[in-house]
Design a protein around this motif. Structure first.
Motif, PDB file in Angstrom:
ATOM      1  N   ASP A  30      49.053  31.196  34.624  1.00 39.76           N
ATOM      2  CA  ASP A  30      49.639  29.979  35.209  1.00 39.76           C
ATOM      3  C   ASP A  30      48.551  29.059  35.754  1.00 39.76           C
ATOM      4  O   ASP A  30      48.669  28.520  36.857  1.00 39.76           O
ATOM      5  CB  ASP A  30      50.639  30.338  36.306  1.00 39.76           C
ATOM      6  N   SER A  31      47.475  28.940  34.982  1.00 40.16           N
ATOM      7  CA  SER A  31      46.335  28.066  35.332  1.00 40.16           C
ATOM      8  C   SER A  31      45.625  28.500  36.603  1.00 40.16           C
ATOM      9  O   SER A  31      44.967  27.675  37.257  1.00 40.16           O
ATOM     10  CB  SER A  31      46.798  26.606  35.458  1.00 40.16           C
ATOM     11  N   TRP A  32      45.743  29.773  36.967  1.00 43.48           N
ATOM     12  CA  TRP A  32      45.000  30.287  38.120  1.00 43.48           C
ATOM     13  C   TRP A  32      44.127  31.453  37.681  1.00 43.48           C
ATOM     14  O   TRP A  32      44.643  32.461  37.219  1.00 43.48           O
ATOM     15  CB  TRP A  32      45.949  30.738  39.235  1.00 43.48           C
ATOM     16  N   PRO A  33      42.804  31.297  37.817  1.00 40.21           N
ATOM     17  CA  PRO A  33      42.126  30.033  38.139  1.00 40.21           C
ATOM     18  C   PRO A  33      42.075  29.122  36.914  1.00 40.21           C
ATOM     19  O   PRO A  33      42.308  29.579  35.793  1.00 40.21           O
ATOM     20  CB  PRO A  33      40.733  30.504  38.550  1.00 40.21           C
ATOM     21  N   ALA A  34      41.744  27.871  37.156  1.00 41.34           N
ATOM     22  CA  ALA A  34      41.727  26.896  36.058  1.00 41.34           C
ATOM     23  C   ALA A  34      40.528  27.094  35.138  1.00 41.34           C
ATOM     24  O   ALA A  34      40.553  26.668  33.983  1.00 41.34           O
ATOM     25  CB  ALA A  34      41.728  25.474  36.623  1.00 41.34           C
ATOM     26  N   SER A  35      39.487  27.729  35.634  1.00 39.82           N
ATOM     27  CA  SER A  35      38.284  27.943  34.823  1.00 39.82           C
ATOM     28  C   SER A  35      37.639  29.266  35.224  1.00 39.82           C
ATOM     29  O   SER A  35      38.023  29.893  36.211  1.00 39.82           O
ATOM     30  CB  SER A  35      37.289  26.786  35.009  1.00 39.82           C
ATOM     31  N   GLY A  36      36.645  29.664  34.444  1.00 38.16           N
ATOM     32  CA  GLY A  36      35.957  30.918  34.722  1.00 38.16           C
ATOM     33  C   GLY A  36      36.683  32.101  34.110  1.00 38.16           C
ATOM     34  O   GLY A  36      37.873  32.023  33.786  1.00 38.16           O
ATOM     35  N   CYS A  37      35.947  33.212  33.976  1.00 34.81           N
ATOM     36  CA  CYS A  37      36.555  34.394  33.376  1.00 34.81           C
ATOM     37  C   CYS A  37      35.791  35.651  33.786  1.00 34.81           C
ATOM     38  O   CYS A  37      34.776  36.004  33.183  1.00 34.81           O
ATOM     39  CB  CYS A  37      36.586  34.257  31.860  1.00 34.81           C
ATOM     40  N   GLY A  38      36.266  36.281  34.836  1.00 21.41           N
ATOM     41  CA  GLY A  38      35.669  37.535  35.260  1.00 21.41           C
ATOM     42  C   GLY A  38      34.229  37.432  35.685  1.00 21.41           C
ATOM     43  O   GLY A  38      33.451  38.354  35.448  1.00 21.41           O
ATOM     44  N   GLY A  39      33.870  36.330  36.311  1.00 19.91           N
ATOM     45  CA  GLY A  39      32.485  36.134  36.710  1.00 19.91           C
ATOM     46  C   GLY A  39      32.036  37.058  37.830  1.00 19.91           C
ATOM     47  O   GLY A  39      32.836  37.464  38.678  1.00 19.91           O
ATOM     48  N   GLU A  40      30.752  37.408  37.820  1.00 16.02           N
ATOM     49  CA  GLU A  40      30.207  38.269  38.864  1.00 16.02           C
ATOM     50  C   GLU A  40      30.067  37.493  40.169  1.00 16.02           C
ATOM     51  O   GLU A  40      29.701  36.322  40.182  1.00 16.02           O
ATOM     52  CB  GLU A  40      28.845  38.816  38.440  1.00 16.02           C
ATOM     53  N   VAL A  41      30.386  38.163  41.270  1.00 18.91           N
ATOM     54  CA  VAL A  41      30.277  37.562  42.607  1.00 18.91           C
ATOM     55  C   VAL A  41      29.039  38.152  43.278  1.00 18.91           C
ATOM     56  O   VAL A  41      29.007  39.339  43.603  1.00 18.91           O
ATOM     57  CB  VAL A  41      31.544  37.844  43.448  1.00 18.91           C
ATOM     58  N   LYS A  42      28.034  37.321  43.456  1.00 25.50           N
ATOM     59  CA  LYS A  42      26.773  37.813  44.017  1.00 25.50           C
ATOM     60  C   LYS A  42      26.896  38.128  45.504  1.00 25.50           C
ATOM     61  O   LYS A  42      26.360  39.122  45.989  1.00 25.50           O
ATOM     62  CB  LYS A  42      25.680  36.761  43.801  1.00 25.50           C
ATOM     63  N   THR A  43      27.596  37.239  46.242  1.00 24.80           N
ATOM     64  CA  THR A  43      27.753  37.428  47.683  1.00 24.80           C
ATOM     65  C   THR A  43      29.236  37.495  48.020  1.00 24.80           C
ATOM     66  O   THR A  43      29.968  36.521  47.823  1.00 24.80           O
ATOM     67  CB  THR A  43      27.110  36.283  48.475  1.00 24.80           C
ATOM     68  N   VAL A  44      29.684  38.640  48.498  1.00 27.21           N
ATOM     69  CA  VAL A  44      31.097  38.832  48.825  1.00 27.21           C
ATOM     70  C   VAL A  44      31.301  38.569  50.311  1.00 27.21           C
ATOM     71  O   VAL A  44      30.654  39.187  51.155  1.00 27.21           O
ATOM     72  CB  VAL A  44      31.549  40.267  48.476  1.00 27.21           C
ATOM     73  N   SER A  45      32.202  37.644  50.629  1.00 28.60           N
ATOM     74  CA  SER A  45      32.447  37.288  52.025  1.00 28.60           C
ATOM     75  C   SER A  45      33.158  38.428  52.750  1.00 28.60           C
ATOM     76  O   SER A  45      33.779  39.304  52.140  1.00 28.60           O
ATOM     77  CB  SER A  45      33.305  36.027  52.098  1.00 28.60           C
ATOM     78  N   ASN A  46      33.087  38.405  54.078  1.00 29.55           N
ATOM     79  CA  ASN A  46      33.781  39.409  54.882  1.00 29.55           C
ATOM     80  C   ASN A  46      35.285  39.338  54.665  1.00 29.55           C
ATOM     81  O   ASN A  46      35.974  40.361  54.671  1.00 29.55           O
ATOM     82  CB  ASN A  46      33.443  39.227  56.359  1.00 29.55           C
ATOM     83  N   ALA A  47      35.791  38.109  54.483  1.00 33.13           N
ATOM     84  CA  ALA A  47      37.233  37.944  54.258  1.00 33.13           C
ATOM     85  C   ALA A  47      37.654  38.592  52.944  1.00 33.13           C
ATOM     86  O   ALA A  47      38.727  39.192  52.845  1.00 33.13           O
ATOM     87  CB  ALA A  47      37.591  36.464  54.256  1.00 33.13           C
ATOM     88  N   ALA A  48      36.789  38.487  51.926  1.00 33.04           N
ATOM     89  CA  ALA A  48      37.110  39.108  50.639  1.00 33.04           C
ATOM     90  C   ALA A  48      37.003  40.624  50.710  1.00 33.04           C
ATOM     91  O   ALA A  48      37.695  41.336  49.967  1.00 33.04           O
ATOM     92  CB  ALA A  48      36.182  38.566  49.553  1.00 33.04           C
ATOM     93  N   LYS A  49      36.154  41.120  51.598  1.00 38.70           N
ATOM     94  CA  LYS A  49      36.002  42.565  51.761  1.00 38.70           C
ATOM     95  C   LYS A  49      37.138  43.164  52.577  1.00 38.70           C
ATOM     96  O   LYS A  49      37.388  44.374  52.494  1.00 38.70           O
ATOM     97  CB  LYS A  49      34.673  42.879  52.464  1.00 38.70           C
ATOM     98  N   ALA A  50      37.821  42.348  53.366  1.00 32.64           N
ATOM     99  CA  ALA A  50      38.856  42.839  54.267  1.00 32.64           C
ATOM    100  C   ALA A  50      40.003  43.481  53.502  1.00 32.64           C
ATOM    101  O   ALA A  50      40.295  43.123  52.358  1.00 32.64           O
ATOM    102  CB  ALA A  50      39.392  41.690  55.124  1.00 32.64           C
TER     103      ALA A  50
END
Length: 232
Positions: A161-181
């Motif tokens: 459903d266009s989420w996300p609109a772009s990108g495909c399984g990209g690596e996340v170099k820096t993971v925020s604390n909120a994303a780790k929660a």
């Protein structure tokens, strides 16, 4: 990262081999790179005994049965962990209003677009559950396409459903604390059943027909009364 790239068993085997080499001191110089990478991607799950389980196969290699519940979750997660849909539903809650028909099956599908912390930008839609009625031999990929628009690259689901609109399984170099929660459980909204909504036009048509007949009867009665008055 996904079930279509590195099978779980192979991933476990590779980690075991790597751990053995590190323990033997053969990969001391490469030890820092042994940390699992983290990605932003859609994960694929099945509901079993009321609990979500990471699918052992990709959606294009899975054929869900009639009465099953499948889930998709967009999140930031590593190769050795997963982020499951943040709520559960029952098959009856989602597909109870859809009649079974010959040659088709009904599959409940939960779409969890994730948390704002999982997104690279923007605010994700709220989680929703929909009922897919598809041919009995339809794969999990076909089931998903029945209830949502799908953006793919090769065999990887990149956007729903266009989420996300772009990108495909990209690596996340820096993971925020909120994303780790840890995830908070949320209520999964159930989309209105198409079959139930299709009966609405029929009801309206019947009601309009009854009203029209009542008006015609009233006109005929008025004409008869007028003729009686004129003849008198």
């Amino acid at each position: 990262m996904s079930t279509t790239t590195i099978p779980a068993r192979l991933r476990v085997l590779l980690m075991a081999v790597l751990a053995t080499l590190l323990g033997a001191g053969l990969l001391t110089a490469l030890a820092p790179s042994a940390d699992a990478a983290t990605y932003r991607y859609w994960g694929y799950y099945q509901l079993k005994d009321g609990k979500w389980a990471f699918s052992p196969k990709g959606a294009n290699q899975t054929t869900p049965a009639d009465g099953s519940v499948e889930g998709w979750r967009f999140a930031v997660a590593g190769e050795t962990d997963s982020r499951m849909p943040r709520g559960t539903v029952t098959f009856d809650q989602v597909c109870g209003g859809t009649d079974a028909t010959d040659g088709t099956k009904r599959v409940a599908v939960v779409l969890d677009y994730g948390r704002p912390a999982d997104a690279e930008s923007g605010t994700p839609p709220k989680p929703v559950a929909e009922c897919a009625q598809v041919p009995t031999n339809a794969t999990g990929e076909a089931v998903l396409a029945e209830v949502a628009s799908v953006r793919k690259e090769k065999s990887l689901v990149c956007g729903i459903d266009s989420w996300p609109a772009s990108g495909c399984g990209g690596e996340v170099k820096t993971v925020s604390n909120a994303a780790k929660a840890a995830d908070d459980q949320v209520t999964i909204a159930v989309a209105e059943n198409d079959e139930g909504s299709s009966s609405t036009p029929i009801i309206l048509a019947v009601a309009a027909g009854v009203l029209l007949l009542a008006l015609l009867a009233g006109l005929l009665l008025a004409q008869r009364r007028r003729k009686r008055v004129e003849s008198a």
